[in-house]
Design an enzyme around this catalytic site. Structure first.
Site, PDB file in Angstrom:
ATOM      1  N   GLY A  32      52.403  66.556  43.502  1.00 56.92           N
ATOM      2  CA  GLY A  32      52.599  65.035  43.975  1.00 56.92           C
ATOM      3  C   GLY A  32      52.363  64.104  42.805  1.00 56.92           C
ATOM      4  N   ASP A  34      49.682  64.095  41.054  1.00 56.64           N
ATOM      5  CA  ASP A  34      48.884  64.820  39.979  1.00 56.64           C
ATOM      6  C   ASP A  34      50.038  65.566  39.120  1.00 56.64           C
ATOM      7  OD1 ASP A  34      46.009  67.084  40.812  1.00 56.64           O
ATOM      8  OD2 ASP A  34      46.583  65.859  38.962  1.00 56.64           O
ATOM      9  N   SER A 118      45.388  60.223  49.325  1.00 56.44           N
ATOM     10  CA  SER A 118      45.402  61.070  50.419  1.00 56.44           C
ATOM     11  C   SER A 118      46.307  60.927  51.177  1.00 56.44           C
ATOM     12  CB  SER A 118      43.983  60.977  51.089  1.00 56.44           C
ATOM     13  OG  SER A 118      42.937  61.493  50.375  1.00 56.44           O
ATOM     14  N   GLY A 120      49.819  61.826  50.848  1.00 58.02           N
ATOM     15  CA  GLY A 120      50.683  62.746  50.879  1.00 58.02           C
ATOM     16  C   GLY A 120      50.176  64.021  50.954  1.00 58.02           C
ATOM     17  N   VAL A 121      50.020  65.021  50.350  1.00 54.67           N
ATOM     18  CA  VAL A 121      49.572  66.390  50.683  1.00 54.67           C
ATOM     19  C   VAL A 121      48.354  66.464  51.560  1.00 54.67           C
ATOM     20  CG1 VAL A 121      48.491  68.514  49.571  1.00 54.67           C
ATOM     21  CG2 VAL A 121      50.636  67.495  48.570  1.00 54.67           C
TER      22      VAL A 121
HETATM   23  N1  APR Z   1      54.402  57.842  41.969  1.00 55.43           N
HETATM   24  C1  APR Z   1      53.803  57.039  43.040  1.00 55.43           C
HETATM   25  N2  APR Z   1      53.424  57.618  44.393  1.00 55.43           N
HETATM   26  C2  APR Z   1      53.769  59.007  44.555  1.00 55.43           C
HETATM   27  C3  APR Z   1      54.355  59.609  43.547  1.00 55.43           C
HETATM   28  C4  APR Z   1      54.601  59.221  42.261  1.00 55.43           C
HETATM   29  N3  APR Z   1      55.056  59.805  41.057  1.00 55.43           N
HETATM   30  N4  APR Z   1      54.502  61.070  43.844  1.00 55.43           N
HETATM   31  C5  APR Z   1      53.924  61.136  45.084  1.00 55.43           C
HETATM   32  N5  APR Z   1      53.462  59.802  45.255  1.00 55.43           N
HETATM   33  C6  APR Z   1      53.081  59.303  46.884  1.00 55.43           C
HETATM   34  C7  APR Z   1      53.030  60.180  47.904  1.00 55.43           C
HETATM   35  O1  APR Z   1      54.268  59.821  48.530  1.00 55.43           O
HETATM   36  C8  APR Z   1      51.905  59.791  48.733  1.00 55.43           C
HETATM   37  O2  APR Z   1      52.165  58.710  49.474  1.00 55.43           O
HETATM   38  O3  APR Z   1      51.582  59.320  46.475  1.00 55.43           O
HETATM   39  C9  APR Z   1      50.793  59.377  47.524  1.00 55.43           C
HETATM   40  C10 APR Z   1      49.767  60.699  47.467  1.00 55.43           C
HETATM   41  O4  APR Z   1      50.393  61.856  47.418  1.00 55.43           O
HETATM   42  P1  APR Z   1      49.795  63.111  46.818  1.00 55.43           P
HETATM   43  O5  APR Z   1      50.368  63.038  45.389  1.00 55.43           O
HETATM   44  O6  APR Z   1      50.230  64.217  47.590  1.00 55.43           O
HETATM   45  O7  APR Z   1      48.226  63.161  46.811  1.00 55.43           O
HETATM   46  P2  APR Z   1      47.341  63.186  48.118  1.00 55.43           P
HETATM   47  O8  APR Z   1      47.845  63.354  49.455  1.00 55.43           O
HETATM   48  O9  APR Z   1      45.852  62.639  47.670  1.00 55.43           O
HETATM   49  O10 APR Z   1      46.985  64.745  47.867  1.00 55.43           O
HETATM   50  C11 APR Z   1      46.285  65.168  46.678  1.00 55.43           C
HETATM   51  O11 APR Z   1      47.967  66.772  46.260  1.00 55.43           O
HETATM   52  O12 APR Z   1      49.194  66.886  44.306  1.00 55.43           O
HETATM   53  C12 APR Z   1      48.330  67.266  44.988  1.00 55.43           C
HETATM   54  O13 APR Z   1      46.724  68.152  43.080  1.00 55.43           O
HETATM   55  C13 APR Z   1      47.016  67.297  44.030  1.00 55.43           C
HETATM   56  O14 APR Z   1      45.621  68.713  45.449  1.00 55.43           O
HETATM   57  C14 APR Z   1      46.036  67.507  45.153  1.00 55.43           C
HETATM   58  C15 APR Z   1      46.676  66.844  46.613  1.00 55.43           C
END
Ligand code: APR
Length: 304
Positions: A32, A34, A118, A120-121
């Protein structure tokens, strides 16, 4: 003065002083946001994570690294609660936003872009992820002047944009609660839905003279009581606006039961920004007021 706007785009392309990474406790990259930030910012960011966070980062905490090759100078990493793994304490999600703003102040960032932490994943329900973001950013004292909430997809952008507009209605209810706390117990609040079903309305008036009150419709967006109320307005500012518009209101402290009842109503509204309805066409209020038009969630009528 801090502004809060919704942006549809990629967090890595934001030209703010800092961008926020939705990291995990290990702080060694991931998927995501990260993954996107580490890919776009380059290995310098991972090196800085290893050096500055040898033991990772606690959930709800935040810490900064260089932005590497990103347009942003800093990345503020924060670890949101993992709803899917059972971490469902909203205070941890609020802490991620609050700590990120505090870290932005530590480095002197004047602008910052947040993803929906939070959502997304980590599977936090989006509506609540958005209201937690908006309310925590609004309530956190900071020197940051521009805050962006960045949505990656159009749907999320639409949801954030409408949540920002509807936040005015929640701030009005919080302003009324603030006046009750100041002893203005005769302030009565009557929310309803317009016959079209399109707009939420609220009338605020003195119990002694309810007709001569203030009337707000969500169609007026941020215009309220001769002033402007938006997501970043504080309950105290809204309370002052209501008082100016109702000069006859007196702090009588004589209806504690109503004030307590109303404070409970606002507490039921806040988590999802679900607006209360006391009357509407085809609305049967036998079982009380509704929290969120059409939700079926009821709240008892006000005490006599
Ligand atoms: N730009 C903006 N928003 C984004 C992007 C991007 N490039 N990629 C994803 N998103 C959005 C997703 O659609 C979601 O709404 O950011 C939000 C957060 O998604 P995640 O990245 O999955 O973060 P989170 O839900 O906090 O989960 C964190 O996921 O990526 C891994 O290493 C990370 O283990 C951690 C977990």
């Amino acid at each position: 003065m801090t502004t809060l706007v919704a942006v549809h785009g990629d967090i890595t392309a934001q030209t703010t002083d800092a961008i926020v990474n939705a990291a995990n406790n290990a702080m060694r990259g991931g998927g995501g946001v990260d993954g996107a930030i580490h890919r776009a910012g380059g290995p310098e960011i991972l090196r800085a994570c290893i050096e500055r966070f040898p033991d990772g980062l606690g959930t709800g905490d935040a810490g900064w690294t260089t932005g590497g090759r990103l347009p942003a100078k800093w990345v503020v990493h924060t670890v949101g609660p993992n709803h899917g793994a059972g971490q469902r304490d909203r205070a941890l999600l609020e802490s991620s936003y609050r700590r990120s703003l505090q870290v932005a102040d530590e480095v002197g960032a004047r602008s910052i872009a947040f993803p929906l932490i939070s959502a997304g994943v980590y599977a936090w329900p989006r509506r609540e992820a958005i209201s937690a973001a908006i309310d925590t950013i609004a309530a956190t004292p900071t020197s940051v002047e521009e805050v962006r909430l960045v949505a990656y997809d159009a749907t999320a952008h639409q949801e954030i944009s409408s949540a920002l507009v509807m936040a005015t209605s929640v701030r009005i209810l919080q302003g009324a609660r603030e006046l009750h706390r100041r002893g203005y117990h005769r302030l009565r609040v009557k929310p309803s839905v317009a016959p079209s079903g399109m707009y939420w309305r609220v009338a605020l008036g003195d119990a002694a003279d309810p007709a001569a009150g203030i009337h707000y419709t969500s169609g007026a967006e941020t215009e309220f009581a001769g002033g402007r109320v938006d997501a970043m307005s504080t309950p105290g500012e809204v309370a002052d606006l209501i008082l100016r518009a109702l000069p006859g209101l007196r702090a009588t402290n004589d209806a504690p039961a109503y004030a307590a009842w109303f404070a409970g109503l606002v507490a039921a509204v806040e988590p999802q920004h679900a607006l209360p309805v006391s009357s509407a066409d085809y609305f049967d209020d036998t079982d009380g007021w509704e929290i969120g038009w059409g939700s079926g969630l009821r709240y008892p009528h006000p005490p006599e």
